[in-house]
Design a protein around this motif. Sequence first.
Motif, PDB file in Angstrom:
ATOM      1  N   TYR A 339      -6.493   0.603   2.720  1.00 24.66           N
ATOM      2  CA  TYR A 339      -7.745   0.016   3.234  1.00 24.66           C
ATOM      3  C   TYR A 339      -7.492  -0.759   4.535  1.00 24.66           C
ATOM      4  CZ  TYR A 339     -10.107   1.234  -1.171  1.00 24.66           C
ATOM      5  OH  TYR A 339     -10.665   1.916  -2.223  1.00 24.66           O
ATOM      6  N   ILE A 340      -6.361  -1.449   4.609  1.00 30.29           N
ATOM      7  CA  ILE A 340      -6.037  -2.179   5.850  1.00 30.29           C
ATOM      8  C   ILE A 340      -5.878  -1.192   7.016  1.00 30.29           C
ATOM      9  CG2 ILE A 340      -4.200  -3.517   6.991  1.00 30.29           C
ATOM     10  CD1 ILE A 340      -3.836  -5.061   4.358  1.00 30.29           C
ATOM     11  N   ASN A 341      -5.313  -0.020   6.737  1.00 25.40           N
ATOM     12  CA  ASN A 341      -5.180   1.000   7.799  1.00 25.40           C
ATOM     13  C   ASN A 341      -6.535   1.286   8.456  1.00 25.40           C
ATOM     14  OD1 ASN A 341      -2.435   1.363   7.477  1.00 25.40           O
ATOM     15  ND2 ASN A 341      -2.627   3.173   6.163  1.00 25.40           N
ATOM     16  N   ILE A 342      -7.588   1.342   7.633  1.00 28.97           N
ATOM     17  CA  ILE A 342      -8.924   1.606   8.196  1.00 28.97           C
ATOM     18  C   ILE A 342      -9.319   0.464   9.138  1.00 28.97           C
ATOM     19  CG2 ILE A 342     -11.372   1.959   7.668  1.00 28.97           C
ATOM     20  CD1 ILE A 342     -10.572   3.042   4.940  1.00 28.97           C
ATOM     21  N   ALA A 343      -9.100  -0.778   8.660  1.00 30.18           N
ATOM     22  CA  ALA A 343      -9.484  -1.935   9.479  1.00 30.18           C
ATOM     23  C   ALA A 343      -8.739  -1.932  10.810  1.00 30.18           C
ATOM     24  CB  ALA A 343      -9.203  -3.226   8.699  1.00 30.18           C
ATOM     25  N   LEU A 344      -7.459  -1.564  10.767  1.00 28.70           N
ATOM     26  CA  LEU A 344      -6.678  -1.537  12.013  1.00 28.70           C
ATOM     27  C   LEU A 344      -7.110  -0.381  12.915  1.00 28.70           C
ATOM     28  CD1 LEU A 344      -3.084  -2.342  10.659  1.00 28.70           C
ATOM     29  CD2 LEU A 344      -4.597  -3.863  11.945  1.00 28.70           C
ATOM     30  N   ALA A 345      -7.341   0.775  12.324  1.00 26.85           N
ATOM     31  CA  ALA A 345      -7.681   1.956  13.134  1.00 26.85           C
ATOM     32  C   ALA A 345      -9.032   1.784  13.835  1.00 26.85           C
ATOM     33  CB  ALA A 345      -7.697   3.201  12.260  1.00 26.85           C
ATOM     34  N   LEU A 346      -9.905   0.955  13.233  1.00 29.80           N
ATOM     35  CA  LEU A 346     -11.211   0.700  13.863  1.00 29.80           C
ATOM     36  C   LEU A 346     -11.167  -0.534  14.776  1.00 29.80           C
ATOM     37  CD1 LEU A 346     -13.601   1.435  10.852  1.00 29.80           C
ATOM     38  CD2 LEU A 346     -13.133   2.901  12.831  1.00 29.80           C
ATOM     39  N   ARG A 589       0.994  -3.843  11.633  1.00 29.76           N
ATOM     40  CA  ARG A 589       1.752  -2.643  11.245  1.00 29.76           C
ATOM     41  C   ARG A 589       0.922  -1.724  10.354  1.00 29.76           C
ATOM     42  NH1 ARG A 589       6.903  -6.524  10.553  1.00 29.76           N
ATOM     43  NH2 ARG A 589       5.520  -7.547   9.095  1.00 29.76           N
ATOM     44  N   PHE A 590       0.787  -0.482  10.779  1.00 26.24           N
ATOM     45  CA  PHE A 590       0.226   0.544   9.895  1.00 26.24           C
ATOM     46  C   PHE A 590       1.277   0.937   8.868  1.00 26.24           C
ATOM     47  CE2 PHE A 590      -2.698   1.377  13.479  1.00 26.24           C
ATOM     48  CZ  PHE A 590      -3.872   1.641  12.801  1.00 26.24           C
ATOM     49  N   SER A 591       0.829   1.425   7.722  1.00 27.28           N
ATOM     50  CA  SER A 591       1.755   1.986   6.720  1.00 27.28           C
ATOM     51  C   SER A 591       1.201   3.329   6.277  1.00 27.28           C
ATOM     52  CB  SER A 591       1.845   1.073   5.496  1.00 27.28           C
ATOM     53  OG  SER A 591       2.349  -0.189   5.840  1.00 27.28           O
ATOM     54  N   ALA A 592       2.013   4.350   6.353  1.00 26.72           N
ATOM     55  CA  ALA A 592       1.571   5.678   5.887  1.00 26.72           C
ATOM     56  C   ALA A 592       1.598   5.678   4.362  1.00 26.72           C
ATOM     57  CB  ALA A 592       2.492   6.753   6.427  1.00 26.72           C
ATOM     58  N   ILE A 593       0.448   5.948   3.752  1.00 28.93           N
ATOM     59  CA  ILE A 593       0.305   5.831   2.286  1.00 28.93           C
ATOM     60  C   ILE A 593      -0.058   7.188   1.698  1.00 28.93           C
ATOM     61  CG2 ILE A 593      -1.007   4.725   0.420  1.00 28.93           C
ATOM     62  CD1 ILE A 593       0.764   2.795   2.081  1.00 28.93           C
ATOM     63  N   ARG A 594       0.609   7.504   0.615  1.00 27.90           N
ATOM     64  CA  ARG A 594       0.331   8.746  -0.103  1.00 27.90           C
ATOM     65  C   ARG A 594      -0.311   8.373  -1.437  1.00 27.90           C
ATOM     66  NH1 ARG A 594       3.396  12.001  -3.389  1.00 27.90           N
ATOM     67  NH2 ARG A 594       5.066  10.472  -3.444  1.00 27.90           N
ATOM     68  N   HIS A 595      -1.367   9.082  -1.798  1.00 27.17           N
ATOM     69  CA  HIS A 595      -1.981   8.825  -3.116  1.00 27.17           C
ATOM     70  C   HIS A 595      -1.020   9.259  -4.224  1.00 27.17           C
ATOM     71  CE1 HIS A 595      -4.542   9.097  -6.629  1.00 27.17           C
ATOM     72  NE2 HIS A 595      -4.175  10.363  -6.745  1.00 27.17           N
TER      73      HIS A 595
END
Length: 713
Positions: A339-346, A589-595
């Motif tokens: 979810y943080i990745n979304i906030a950073l990417a936007l 920092r982004f983190s690549a996350i796998r479900h």
Amino acid sequence: MMLPGERHVLLQSHEEMLLRQPVTLQPGRANRPTRVATHCPYCALQCGMQISGPREQAAVTGNETFPVNKGGLCVKGWNAAELLDHPERLLHPLVRDSGGTLVPASWDEALTRVAQAFQDLQQRYGKDAVGLFGSGSLTNEKAYLLGKFARVALGTSQVDYNGRFCMASSAAASNIAFGLDRGLPFPVEDISQAEVIVLIGSNAAETMPPLMQYFEAQRTNGGKLIVIDPRTTATARNATLHLRLTPGSDAALANGLLHILARDGFLDTDYIETRTEGFAAVKASIATYWPERVERITGVPEASLVQAARMLGRAQSALILTARGGEQQSQGVNNTLAYINIALALGLVGRLYSGYGCLTGQGNGQGGREHGQKADQLPGYRKISDPAARKHVAAVWGIDEETLPTAGKSAYEMLSSLGHENGVRGLFVLGSNIAVSAPRALYVQERLRALDFLVVADFFLSETAQMADVVLPAAQWAEEEGTMTNLEGRVIRRKRAYAPPVTVRTDSEILCELAARLGKGAYFAFTSPREIFDELRRASAQGLADYSGITYQKIEGQQGVFWPCPSEDHPGTRRLFQDTFPTPSGRARFSAIRHQDPAETPDAEYPLYLTTGRLLAQYQSGTQTRRVARLREMAPHPQVEIHPTTARQYGLSNGDMAHLTTRRGSALFMVKVTTTIREDTVFVPFHWGGRQSVNRLTNPALDPTSRMPEFKV
Ligand code: SF4
């Protein structure tokens, strides 16, 4: 080492101290405050309230001048004072006699027994044979003191607290992504200004009703609310869009939303370029989360995914707020990072009325995780493994840095070690009811029974206290001074309205007295909570959670002070991350996350998901709220929520009793048939003990980073 006589003097001086603390009394009417402005004893909103009247009829009113709740309280807050004079309140120490019964004892007898037991166990099995279990409801002063007591008075590494069962995943994710964990890095008032809010796994309408005024204002301002939750909660019912995901599929959902946002050109490439690192790996990882696949994993229709992504992508300001739903899982940190990745990417983090935040649950869940009651931590949100942090804190404490223990076990790992060889043999529990609140509760109770010695400080005979060798009666929230840090990172003052009963002590007094009996009184010669706070300020100086510029007076003058506040002339920090992040590169920092699937998924033997949570009228393990008449009336027992189709399949109707069974155990609940739950899922609140304890069923599979158990799946 203090002489026996000196210990006795200290004991008396603490009693005197307790009576000396200033209370605003009406002339000639002892123990009747004119009106004391303080805060609610329960959740992290820490609503401002006033208490007035004699303690046996103490009345609570909302404090309209406090900017967070603006006078609003929920039913728990309105009824908080009822417990001050409750007939079941513990008023004397209890010790277990030779026949196995808890009987009243003097403080001297009880504390002597505790100190003796701890010393014996440490001599026989080593320092780590004694452990401490704290709480996110303790004041900052007490949480700080508990961490210091563990490391200095006992020299044990075994100290942790029930926040591990609450906010630990979001805290770990924020530290990874931003280099800092402050639940909301902005004030709650920003909620009303955000164009779009995504609320994940929170039923704030029930758990924090006064917070809803900000969501209502946001809607009035034309804002939109997206709720992500497997249940159609009171909060979800009022949302613009509800994504009713399969339990345990958060990371897939978040990756799917980011996939659509990237595909449709909504990303803030300038922000990604200048303020973050690690996006390339995320871009590659989200490529496979195309909407059809995400619909299959999460159960959320593709059209809803696209609708949510577009709402979010088009907004000028947006907040992404997580809570326990996505966090209390064995993938809790990854879910939150996704979810943080979304906030950073936007490009939301650090932008006005935008960003990522966690809605902290426990009263002092924020401050309680900053000042050292956590196994791997020292005050100021310092790491116990960091040589510079150890040096700084050892200097403040006046001890040799070499004597500071290293990191101990996390909460559930410590509880599963109880009574085992090389495990904890003697445990001191403050402000926590682990027999009810820990996962796999039957096993935890078995481990508690295996202890050589258990001591519990509480104000009621909780399920955990009932198992203790010694029970110490503690003061309640309105009977002691201290500070709390609310969900915004705002440090506030909890003020004393009444003197506690003379036979009762505050947790701080208990810890200081025990330290004296363990020969470490010189390090705990505090005569007031303010003195403890002043030492905490020094210990936290230049740490991430820097409280060094916060004083009791400043808190009073500013209606709370937001940390970090590095000097007395600094106003505090309402909004974080506007220009930089406290990471080595200054970038988020982004983190690549796998479900990944949850630790257990439905199968032929156990065909349903179970998820757990809170109710409006109860709080945590219910030690307090189950004793309040009005709250008991509203929620007298737990009910299992089950979909009509599923209920039919099992031949169940409203009001029937149903056994729920998992691989950990069984429990019995009254059935509530409702369409607010998915057909493949049942929900049970966790505020009860005994055969009604849903934690008999929950899975202690731990998140590898936060060590959070999988309460939600
Ligand atoms: Fe207390 Fe939380 Fe209710 Fe406010 S919302 S009154 S802090 S329990």
